[in-house]
Design a protein around this motif. Structure first.
Motif, PDB file in Angstrom:
ATOM      1  N   LYS A 167      12.867  -6.872   4.755  1.00 41.57           N
ATOM      2  CA  LYS A 167      12.533  -8.375   4.863  1.00 41.57           C
ATOM      3  C   LYS A 167      10.962  -8.465   4.616  1.00 41.57           C
ATOM      4  O   LYS A 167      10.682  -9.208   3.718  1.00 41.57           O
ATOM      5  N   VAL A 168      10.312  -7.811   5.207  1.00 36.72           N
ATOM      6  CA  VAL A 168       8.647  -7.789   4.906  1.00 36.72           C
ATOM      7  C   VAL A 168       8.331  -6.645   4.015  1.00 36.72           C
ATOM      8  O   VAL A 168       8.712  -5.603   3.952  1.00 36.72           O
ATOM      9  N   LYS A 169       7.771  -7.136   2.803  1.00 38.31           N
ATOM     10  CA  LYS A 169       7.682  -6.251   1.542  1.00 38.31           C
ATOM     11  C   LYS A 169       6.279  -5.729   1.774  1.00 38.31           C
ATOM     12  O   LYS A 169       5.351  -6.387   1.606  1.00 38.31           O
ATOM     13  N   PHE A 170       6.172  -4.428   2.093  1.00 41.26           N
ATOM     14  CA  PHE A 170       4.826  -3.484   1.992  1.00 41.26           C
ATOM     15  C   PHE A 170       4.753  -3.321   0.456  1.00 41.26           C
ATOM     16  O   PHE A 170       5.473  -3.608  -0.519  1.00 41.26           O
ATOM     17  N   GLN A 171       3.650  -2.433   0.187  1.00 41.56           N
ATOM     18  CA  GLN A 171       3.323  -2.373  -1.327  1.00 41.56           C
ATOM     19  C   GLN A 171       4.104  -1.432  -1.991  1.00 41.56           C
ATOM     20  O   GLN A 171       4.622   0.021  -1.488  1.00 41.56           O
ATOM     21  N   ARG A 172       3.929  -1.591  -3.409  1.00 40.69           N
ATOM     22  CA  ARG A 172       4.468  -0.357  -4.194  1.00 40.69           C
ATOM     23  C   ARG A 172       3.518   1.064  -4.167  1.00 40.69           C
ATOM     24  O   ARG A 172       4.005   1.920  -4.052  1.00 40.69           O
ATOM     25  N   GLY A 173       2.207   0.510  -4.202  1.00 34.39           N
ATOM     26  CA  GLY A 173       1.265   1.735  -3.994  1.00 34.39           C
ATOM     27  C   GLY A 173       1.162   2.494  -5.267  1.00 34.39           C
ATOM     28  O   GLY A 173       1.951   2.482  -6.062  1.00 34.39           O
ATOM     29  N   ILE A 174       0.344   3.494  -4.911  1.00 37.82           N
ATOM     30  CA  ILE A 174       0.475   4.539  -6.159  1.00 37.82           C
ATOM     31  C   ILE A 174       0.754   6.184  -5.209  1.00 37.82           C
ATOM     32  O   ILE A 174       0.665   6.192  -4.030  1.00 37.82           O
ATOM     33  N   LYS A 175       1.390   7.074  -6.275  1.00 33.51           N
ATOM     34  CA  LYS A 175       1.558   8.380  -5.806  1.00 33.51           C
ATOM     35  C   LYS A 175       0.701   9.330  -6.535  1.00 33.51           C
ATOM     36  O   LYS A 175       1.021   9.880  -7.603  1.00 33.51           O
ATOM     37  N   ASP A 197      -8.766   3.679 -10.837  1.00 35.35           N
ATOM     38  CA  ASP A 197      -7.958   2.554 -11.635  1.00 35.35           C
ATOM     39  C   ASP A 197      -6.967   2.130 -10.542  1.00 35.35           C
ATOM     40  O   ASP A 197      -6.624   1.111 -10.415  1.00 35.35           O
ATOM     41  N   GLY A 198      -6.148   3.408 -10.042  1.00 33.10           N
ATOM     42  CA  GLY A 198      -5.000   2.942  -9.223  1.00 33.10           C
ATOM     43  C   GLY A 198      -5.509   2.217  -8.012  1.00 33.10           C
ATOM     44  O   GLY A 198      -4.487   1.305  -7.574  1.00 33.10           O
ATOM     45  N   LEU A 199      -6.620   2.768  -7.207  1.00 35.08           N
ATOM     46  CA  LEU A 199      -6.848   2.084  -6.072  1.00 35.08           C
ATOM     47  C   LEU A 199      -7.532   0.705  -6.042  1.00 35.08           C
ATOM     48  O   LEU A 199      -7.568  -0.220  -5.250  1.00 35.08           O
ATOM     49  N   LEU A 200      -8.513   0.555  -6.936  1.00 33.73           N
ATOM     50  CA  LEU A 200      -9.372  -0.350  -7.274  1.00 33.73           C
ATOM     51  C   LEU A 200      -8.679  -1.717  -8.275  1.00 33.73           C
ATOM     52  O   LEU A 200      -9.287  -2.634  -8.246  1.00 33.73           O
ATOM     53  N   GLY A 243      -8.684  -3.404  -4.606  1.00 32.94           N
ATOM     54  CA  GLY A 243      -9.323  -2.706  -3.342  1.00 32.94           C
ATOM     55  C   GLY A 243      -8.379  -2.546  -2.424  1.00 32.94           C
ATOM     56  O   GLY A 243      -8.939  -2.025  -1.392  1.00 32.94           O
ATOM     57  N   LEU A 244      -7.362  -2.968  -2.313  1.00 32.85           N
ATOM     58  CA  LEU A 244      -6.303  -3.172  -1.540  1.00 32.85           C
ATOM     59  C   LEU A 244      -5.043  -2.295  -1.528  1.00 32.85           C
ATOM     60  O   LEU A 244      -3.751  -2.963  -1.495  1.00 32.85           O
ATOM     61  N   THR A 245      -4.976  -1.118  -2.253  1.00 32.64           N
ATOM     62  CA  THR A 245      -3.923  -0.659  -2.839  1.00 32.64           C
ATOM     63  C   THR A 245      -3.362   0.445  -1.842  1.00 32.64           C
ATOM     64  O   THR A 245      -4.230   1.406  -1.633  1.00 32.64           O
ATOM     65  N   GLY A 246      -2.266   0.677  -1.633  1.00 29.03           N
ATOM     66  CA  GLY A 246      -1.678   1.696  -0.610  1.00 29.03           C
ATOM     67  C   GLY A 246      -1.394   2.898  -1.268  1.00 29.03           C
ATOM     68  O   GLY A 246      -1.441   2.979  -2.575  1.00 29.03           O
ATOM     69  N   ILE A 247      -1.287   4.078  -0.795  1.00 27.81           N
ATOM     70  CA  ILE A 247      -1.145   5.336  -1.364  1.00 27.81           C
ATOM     71  C   ILE A 247       0.161   5.931  -0.515  1.00 27.81           C
ATOM     72  O   ILE A 247       0.402   6.166   0.643  1.00 27.81           O
TER      73      ILE A 247
END
Length: 781
Positions: free
Chosen positions: A382-390, A365-368, A305-309
């Motif tokens: 240095k600070v790694k943000f998300q891979r996320g979905i496209k 499925d991608g977001l949750l 539930g914490l996936t970026g786009i």
């Protein structure tokens, strides 16, 4: 063994894709696995769709269900890139920047995968049959549709308007291009291509000064439509704006037109940022605000539930809406199951990229699931943000055929939210739920009109899914940069307008004449989730602008005071000859017109008169009838026709091969809209065409059903806010704030494209400054 298997296959089992054949090789058809994942991507050499063996192993399922045994496995690994000097780079701006190719960024490995025996052979290799090798080469050479969309990222689709052609020039005798003719400002200067008048533009983001004298020149000379920003001129850039169309435009003969005033574009150098660059800078500035008190980057969070786009190019309006919708229980339960894509969707022999319900399951499925909510190890930050979905496939599909959402330009998140909900409802996309997920937002709003002559009452009920709130825009002062500073208001004060009675003119059927009447709104049922949207858009000089009014909000609200009083014992219903409530206005068009600041009665009259088709047609009618003395009188439309469609509309669908009975039902359910009817037909191929049950579940029936189950709590808890930062809703940047459980504690989480972080006090203050859409959850849920 794999090589022997390939050599044993018949030659005609596969053939290379043609130039017009869609080839999918960016992500899996049913999930967001890509060539960068452990097992890479398997591109079916029979149908050219892409699948993955990671996650739910959709390659195996596709091979079993369709007997497609040969795949081109495409896997990429990143090449080592030079370290960046800065801790966090700016968001990439693809203007005048050479984009790196895949060959520069990645090492690629390809194999032929034989699903039947679960074996692979490197490609190219000696011994691979020529027809298989040729097919693999054609797949690698083909450009995927997703890649074409990425290349267009951040580029606006600007086209000529009708006023850009055959411009009759009337040059002024004297021309001073160094300053505004009205105020002497020496920057942000615009030249009228008709007469050469120099005027300053509007004040813009980033402290760019402006007093709108170019616009005022157009108001004095309405046939002088187009102006060009002098500082934007070069061989590769030119900002041209049509004040009549209120939009950026392309002027085909601009070089010759400017030469009239002695301006040679080939010799000019761009000295100021273009409108697109200013818009992108706003997005970058928002990124800079994602820091704590000491200047450090806010803490990224990961998990279910914490996936970026990832931003697909001005797509943050879409991303913020999806984040909010999939945080709603009804959406998550309808379109997400841990086992992955439902089998019936995998068995569908069509193209999964054209099936909206499949795309919604893929998003769920991608977001949750949390599989993509992991640090992006491909970046050098240095600070790694998300891979996320496209979700490029979803964006392309949901925007197909829509004049705005199909473009790469920024759009209004509120309009998109209503459009998406309407699309899901019309196509009856329930996912794995027994009821439609959009019903979670539905409630009944009652308009009570009481004639002050006879005391008779008219009760008109409508089914709706949102409340637009008026916003008081009291200006405290105007800054040196021309920016207005507004007095703070409370969200509760905006809500009070909902229960406030107003006086209108009403044609009373009992008095048989025009009478003064009181009109008041109230709720007769309460939704599971309540959507509130403050009307931050206002027309100034017939140009829609955004009001940066700070709105103080409470996280818990009570709607009990807004419950409809209904018919009182001492009141009498007016005769049933008023049929105004039977006409259904085009809600998308109505919302768009209200967002521009037009009064409600003016919007109703315009939509009804122009066939209830779209906002642009109605808006043009409004401009043509501004002087009509009755334009703002209370409007009562004639009865809406029953569920009938024309023979020509039915014939247009039967000519495409659809059954006449089914075509008639599709047109009735989609109010005669041919394009939406075609979508419905493809989404419901097994429907029997019987319309009786669907008509029985009409809005009137739904209203009765909802009112009979209206004993829901009137208390609501704030769960999500979509914020907008920018001058207009069609520019700037959208983000979403959502309440989430982080390590057992409830926190506000900021979803800014692929960046997902725990919000601090400073970032939460942005909700007050820029909150645009508020989503509350009923306290009983």
């Amino acid at each position: 063994m794999a090589l022997q298997y390939l050599q044993s296959l018949e030659e005609n089992i596969i053939s290379p894709p043609s130039s017009s054949t869609p080839v999918y090789k960016d992500d899996c058809m049913f999930s967001f696995e890509t060539p960068l994942d452990k097992n890479g991507l398997d591109i079916c050499m029979h149908c050219f769709q892409a699948f993955s063996r990671d996650g739910h192993d959709y390659t195996r399922q596709h091979a079993q269900f369709f007997n497609h045994s040969i795949y081109l496995n495409y896997k990429k690994s990143p090449k080592k890139q030079p370290e960046r000097d800065s801790e966090q780079p700016l968001k990439m701006v693809k203007l005048e920047i050479k984009e790196q190719t895949d060959d520069e960024l990645f090492e690629a490995r390809t194999q032929i995968y034989c699903a039947e025996i679960d074996q692979s052979v490197d490609y190219p290799s000696e011994g691979i049959p020529a027809h298989i090798a040729n097919c693999a080469a054609a797949i690698l050479k083909a450009t995927s549709s997703d890649k074409k969309q990425e290349i267009k990222a951040w580029e606006q689709e600007i086209v000529p308007c009708p006023h850009a052609f055959d411009i009759e020039q009337k040059p002024l005798a004297q021309l001073d291009t160094s300053q505004c003719a009205q105020c002497g400002l020496k920057e942000n200067l615009w030249i009228c291509v008709t007469c050469g008048s120099i005027g300053c533009g509007r004040a813009q983001f980033g402290g760019v000064a402006g007093n709108s004298h170019a616009l005022k020149h157009h108001e004095s000379f309405p046939d002088h439509h187009i102006a060009v920003k002098l500082g934007s001129l070069s061989l590769n850039s030119a900002d041209s704006y049509c004040y009549t169309c209120n939009d950026e435009v392309k002027v085909p003969d601009l070089v010759r037109l400017l030469a009239t005033f002695g301006i040679d574009i080939s010799q000019t150098v761009k000295t100021e940022k273009t409108l697109t660059e200013l818009q992108i800078e706003q997005n970058i500035k928002w990124d800079f605000n994602m820091s704590d008190e000491s200047g450090g980057v806010l803490t990224p969070v990961f998990g279910k539930g914490l996936t970026g786009i990832k931003n697909l190019g001005n797509s943050c309006y879409l991303s913020s809406v999806l984040q909010v919708l999939f945080s709603v229980r009804d959406f998550s339960s309808a379109f997400y199951i841990e086992e992955g894509m439902p089998v019936e969707k995998i068995l569908n022999p069509g193209d999964p990229s054209t099936d909206l319900e499949t795309q919604l399951f893929k998003l769920g499925d991608g977001l949750l699931s949390g599989r993509y909510s992991v640090p992006d190890e491909l970046t050098t930050e240095k600070v790694k943000f998300q891979r996320g979905i496209k979700p490029q496939g979803f964006k392309s599909l949901i925007g197909e055929g829509h004049p705005e959402f199909c473009t790469m330009q920024q759009q209004d998140a509120f309009e998109f939210l209503l459009y998406l909900l309407d699309k899901i409802e019309n196509q009856k996309l329930n996912g794995v739920s027994s009821t439609g997920p959009t019903q979670a937002f539905d409630f009944v709003l009652e308009n009570k009109i009481k004639c002050q002559g006879c005391g008779g009452v008219r009760l008109a009920k409508e089914l709706t899914n949102n409340i637009r709130l008026p916003v008081q825009d009291k200006v405290l002062r105007v800054g040196d940069d021309g920016k207005k500073v507004y007095s703070e208001v409370r969200l509760e004060d905006c809500l009070l307008e909902l229960g406030t009675s107003e006086t209108i003119e009403y044609e009373c059927p009992k008095c048989q004449k025009l009478q003064s009447a009181s009109k008041k709104q109230g709720l007769t049922s309460f939704p599971e989730y309540l959507i509130l949207s403050p009307q931050r858009i206002k027309l100034e000089n017939w140009v829609p602008i955004k009001l940066d009014v700070p709105i103080k909000f409470e996280e818990v609200i009570d709607l009990s005071k807004y419950k409809s009083t209904g018919l009182q014992t001492d009141e009498e219903l007016l005769p049933e000859d008023d049929v105004s409530s039977s006409f259904s206005f085009n809600q998308d068009a109505m919302n768009a017109l209200l967002a521009m600041g037009f009064p409600e009665n003016r919007c109703k009259r315009a939509l009804y008169t122009t066939g209830n088709s779209d906002a642009d047609t109605a808006m043009n009618w409004i401009f043509e009838h501004m002087e009509d003395p009755d334009i703002d009188d209370a409007f009562e439309p004639a009865p809406a026709p029953g569920p009938k469609v024309s023979e020509q509309e039915v014939e247009s669908l039967t000519s495409m091969g659809f059954d006449a009975k089914l075509a008639n039902k599709a047109l009735v359910l989609n109010k005669g809209n041919i394009e939406q009817a075609v979508e419905w037909l493809f989404a419901n191929p097994d429907d029997d065409g019987d319309i009786s049950q669907d008509v029985a579940s009409s809005p009137q029936e739904r209203i009765k059903q909802m009112e009979s189950n209206a004993a829901r709590s009137t208390k609501y808890i704030l769960r999500g806010v979509i914020c907008h930062k920018g001058v207009t809703i069609h520019s700037g940047h959208y983000v979403a704030f959502l309440k989430k459980q982080i390590e057992g504690q409830e926190n506000w989480v900021l979803f800014n494209d692929e960046k997902v972080v725990i919000a601090n006090e400073e970032s939460i203050k942005e909700i007050e400054k820029t909150g645009y859409i508020y989503v509350f959850e009923n306290s009983e849920l």
